[in-house]
Write an enzyme that holds these catalytic residues in place. Structure first.
Site, PDB file in Angstrom:
ATOM      1  CE  LYS A   1      -2.267   3.238   2.094  1.00 36.02           C
ATOM      2  NZ  LYS A   1      -1.889   4.199   1.781  1.00 36.02           N
TER       3      LYS A   1
ATOM      4  CD  GLU B   1      12.609   0.332  10.163  1.00 40.08           C
ATOM      5  OE1 GLU B   1      13.194   1.398  10.538  1.00 40.08           O
ATOM      6  OE2 GLU B   1      13.253  -0.571   9.952  1.00 40.08           O
TER       7      GLU B   1
ATOM      8  CB  CYS C   1      12.489   8.653   9.327  1.00 41.77           C
ATOM      9  SG  CYS C   1      13.550   7.648   8.340  1.00 41.77           S
TER      10      CYS C   1
ATOM     11  CD  GLU D   1       9.445  12.551  12.330  1.00 43.96           C
ATOM     12  OE1 GLU D   1       8.186  12.214  12.412  1.00 43.96           O
ATOM     13  OE2 GLU D   1      10.228  11.815  11.930  1.00 43.96           O
TER      14      GLU D   1
HETATM   15  P1  NAD Z   1       1.757   8.372   7.898  1.00 44.90           P
HETATM   16  O1  NAD Z   1       1.856   7.446   9.000  1.00 44.90           O
HETATM   17  O2  NAD Z   1       0.791   9.272   7.937  1.00 44.90           O
HETATM   18  O3  NAD Z   1       1.473   7.120   6.524  1.00 44.90           O
HETATM   19  C1  NAD Z   1       2.442   6.198   6.551  1.00 44.90           C
HETATM   20  C2  NAD Z   1       1.412   5.294   5.467  1.00 44.90           C
HETATM   21  O4  NAD Z   1       0.344   4.630   6.385  1.00 44.90           O
HETATM   22  C3  NAD Z   1       0.746   5.984   4.419  1.00 44.90           C
HETATM   23  O5  NAD Z   1       0.863   4.780   3.358  1.00 44.90           O
HETATM   24  C4  NAD Z   1      -0.857   6.087   4.768  1.00 44.90           C
HETATM   25  O6  NAD Z   1      -1.843   6.007   3.749  1.00 44.90           O
HETATM   26  C5  NAD Z   1      -0.883   4.774   5.672  1.00 44.90           C
HETATM   27  N1  NAD Z   1      -2.094   4.866   6.792  1.00 44.90           N
HETATM   28  C6  NAD Z   1      -2.563   6.200   7.115  1.00 44.90           C
HETATM   29  N2  NAD Z   1      -3.480   5.998   8.179  1.00 44.90           N
HETATM   30  C7  NAD Z   1      -3.783   4.493   8.275  1.00 44.90           C
HETATM   31  C8  NAD Z   1      -4.226   3.780   9.266  1.00 44.90           C
HETATM   32  N3  NAD Z   1      -5.247   4.183  10.229  1.00 44.90           N
HETATM   33  N4  NAD Z   1      -3.951   2.264   9.185  1.00 44.90           N
HETATM   34  C9  NAD Z   1      -2.962   1.921   8.108  1.00 44.90           C
HETATM   35  N5  NAD Z   1      -2.316   2.535   7.438  1.00 44.90           N
HETATM   36  C10 NAD Z   1      -2.466   3.958   7.234  1.00 44.90           C
HETATM   37  O7  NAD Z   1       3.278   8.737   7.637  1.00 44.90           O
HETATM   38  P2  NAD Z   1       3.730   9.766   6.473  1.00 44.90           P
HETATM   39  O8  NAD Z   1       3.207  11.150   6.830  1.00 44.90           O
HETATM   40  O9  NAD Z   1       3.267   9.172   4.974  1.00 44.90           O
HETATM   41  O10 NAD Z   1       5.246   9.730   6.570  1.00 44.90           O
HETATM   42  C11 NAD Z   1       5.989  10.467   7.504  1.00 44.90           C
HETATM   43  C12 NAD Z   1       6.317   9.654   8.717  1.00 44.90           C
HETATM   44  O11 NAD Z   1       7.266   8.396   8.295  1.00 44.90           O
HETATM   45  C13 NAD Z   1       7.262  10.459   9.503  1.00 44.90           C
HETATM   46  O12 NAD Z   1       7.121  10.491  11.037  1.00 44.90           O
HETATM   47  C14 NAD Z   1       8.723   9.732   9.399  1.00 44.90           C
HETATM   48  O13 NAD Z   1       9.660   9.916  10.393  1.00 44.90           O
HETATM   49  C15 NAD Z   1       8.162   8.302   8.940  1.00 44.90           C
HETATM   50  N6  NAD Z   1       9.200   7.510   8.372  1.00 44.90           N
HETATM   51  C16 NAD Z   1      10.130   6.583   8.834  1.00 44.90           C
HETATM   52  C17 NAD Z   1      11.205   5.897   8.333  1.00 44.90           C
HETATM   53  C18 NAD Z   1      11.838   5.044   8.932  1.00 44.90           C
HETATM   54  O14 NAD Z   1      12.440   4.149   8.301  1.00 44.90           O
HETATM   55  N7  NAD Z   1      11.992   4.878  10.287  1.00 44.90           N
HETATM   56  C19 NAD Z   1      11.183   6.244   6.807  1.00 44.90           C
HETATM   57  C20 NAD Z   1      10.496   7.334   6.336  1.00 44.90           C
HETATM   58  C21 NAD Z   1       9.608   7.881   6.872  1.00 44.90           C
END
Ligand code: NAD
Length: 477
Positions: free
Chosen positions: A175, A249, A283, A380
């Site tokens: 997804k 992650e 991240c 963050e």
């Molecule tokens: P997000 O959590 O909003 O979304 C991530 C994914 O989850 C998207 O595909 C989204 O559609 C999906 N999602 C949203 N709500 C959901 C739910 N209730 N159930 C299941 N899936 C759902 O994050 P974002 O804004 O897309 O990304 C930014 C975040 O990601 C930051 O906090 C960043 O630090 C983190 N990040 C971490 C790493 C790592 O390797 N640790 C890498 C990249 C990004």
């Protein structure tokens, strides 16, 4: 309206109620639309992955390796298209988009190699202290896995999950993020081009509802999630309901520790890269700069110049150092932190403002002597916003660096390599760079401690994340 759902080897239009609008963040203008997958389509994708599992897991690992090498070659063939799409949809400067392609190619190639290793050694004898028995270990695929990814490094984050999952013999439902759903479509196109058996790789595009339909589903054996802590918590709760494994992650608020024996100009280069690469939407952004007192003023002067001379602009208009933030929501969030900084009375040395019109740009921002109680120090932001704080001793630097609910990465800059190694070991994080930009190699691990997540990606650990261990013990008597 494009056919964006890749289910059981076929391209389908989403039949969910919502629509996704895909934007060029440099212009703030839409350039594509697609319909989200419905819950019924998520069911179909999981059913297809379940049906494809027995044949795929029994395929020899060397055949799976062949497919993975095919993915690497096909990404290479699509290099220019993928670079252009990442520049348009993520606002990445060209040189950054190139790094993402190289990373995805390296990831598929690396896991092809590990799959060949599995083929050569399908089981391992275990030496036993007690006579009269033999035992051997088998590493089995976990089964059907759900993969949910964010938008900041879409090609790469998906590669880090897809390649080891397929190498292990799992079948997958991916997804992508609703901000960048077109980039992962490439993986479906490649699966078609390679003749990957139907159902081994499925892609469902959608928003939170589609993600929740996948992570709450009874039909998956594991969920690997990259994204925010807020959603990661929900994903973990869903996994707990079924007692099944998760890899998480999550976010970070990482420290970059600069000692007074460093080369200041070189330090500036690493500090800027640590916060301005991908417009700070990492991240692993090292967004807390800890600088030794005796060099703090000199370093801040150099950083001010570096921040103010960064070329910020539309990557499609020519060479830039930093593009826009990827979405209106991200831009709003950065602006909110600029307001908080003003309310907290923080000392802004550079930037601190939005550069909208057109597009979702902000200026690279530097705050000096930020109190550790500030929201900008602890939360963050996911934008090019660097907070700094002074330290006097190594012990104090470590205490400040480790005083965070996150523990993803850190950087140490010092000419004293014995000290740098000592500090690296004392930092409560998953990955430390010494005197380096954030170079990520597929052979090393990725993942954090504390609130930054659970589990590791990349390296052999990335493969283990999709394997189950089975021992067979036989009595010789
Ligand atoms: P997000 O959590 O909003 O979304 C991530 C994914 O989850 C998207 O595909 C989204 O559609 C999906 N999602 C949203 N709500 C959901 C739910 N209730 N159930 C299941 N899936 C759902 O994050 P974002 O804004 O897309 O990304 C930014 C975040 O990601 C930051 O906090 C960043 O630090 C983190 N990040 C971490 C790493 C790592 O390797 N640790 C890498 C990249 C990004």
């Amino acid at each position: 309206m494009s056919k964006a759902q890749y289910i059981n080897g076929a391209w389908l239009t989403g039949d969910g109620a919502e629509q996704i609008t895909v934007y060029d963040p440099s212009l703030g203008q839409p350039f594509a639309e697609l319909k989200v997958a419905s819950s019924a389509q998520v069911d179909q994708a999981i059913a297809a992955a379940r049906q494809a599992l027995p044949a795929w897991r029994n395929t020899s690992a060397s055949i799976r390796a062949g497919y993975l090498r095919g993915f690497a070659e096909q990404i290479e063939q699509r290099r220019e298209t993928l670079i252009a799409l990442q520049m348009q949809n993520n606002g990445k400067p060209r040189h950054e988009a190139v790094v993402d392609i190289d990373d995805a190619v390296a990831t598929f190639t690396y896991y092809a190699g590990l799959a060949e290793g599995l083929a050569a050694r399908p089981s391992t004898e275990v030496p036993l202290a007690v006579p009269g028995f033999t035992a051997h270990t088998h590493l089995e695929p976990l089964g059907v896995v759900g993969l949910i990814v964010p938008w900041n490094f879409p090609l790469v984050t998906s590669a880090w999950k897809l390649a080891p999952a397929l190498a292990a013999g799992c079948t997958v439902v991916l997804k992508p993020s609703e901000i960048t759903p077109l980039i992962e479509q490439t993986y479906g196109e490649i699966a078609d081009a390679l003749g990957l058996p139907a159902g081994v790789l499925n892609i469902v595009c959608g928003k939170a509802q589609t993600g929740a339909a996948l992570s709450n589903h009874a039909g998956i054996d594991k969920l690997s999630f990259t994204g925010s802590n807020a959603v990661g918590t929900q994903v973990m709760r869903s996994a707990a309901a079924y007692c099944r494994p998760v890899t998480l992650e999550l976010g970070g608020k990482s420290a970059i520790v600069v000692f007074d024996d460093c080369d200041l100009d070189q330090a500036v280069e690493w500090i800027v890269a640590g916060i301005c690469w991908n417009a700070g939407q990492m991240c692993s952004a090292t967004s807390r700069l800890l600088v030794q007192e005796s060099i703090a003023d000199a370093l801040m002067l150099r950083l001010k110049t570096a921040f103010e001379t960064l070329r910020v602009g539309n990557p499609l208009d020519g060479e830039v150092d930093m593009g826009p933030l990827a979405s209106q929501a991200q831009w709003d969030k950065a602006c909110e932190y600029f307001t908080i900084a003003r309310a907290e009375g923080l000392q802004c040395v550079a930037g601190g403002e939005a550069l909208r019109d057109p597009g979702w740009f902000v200026s690279p921002t530097l705050y000096a002597d930020v109190p550790t109680t500030s929201r900008l120090w602890t939360e963050e932001i996911f934008a090019p916003v660097l907070c700094t704080h002074r330290f006097s001793s190594e012990q104090q630097a470590l205490a400040l660096a480790n005083d965070s609910r996150f523990g993803l990465v850190a950087t140490v800059i010092s000419a004293d390599l014995v000290r740098a190694e000592r500090v690296a070991l004392a930092l409560e994080v998953g990955h430390v760079w010494i005197n380096s930009i954030q170079a990520v190699f597929v052979e090393t691990s990725w993942g954090g401690t504390k609130g930054s997540g659970i589990g590791r990606e990349l390296g052999p650990w990335g493969l283990s994340a999709y394997q189950s261990v089975k021992h067979v013990t036989r009595c010789l008597g």
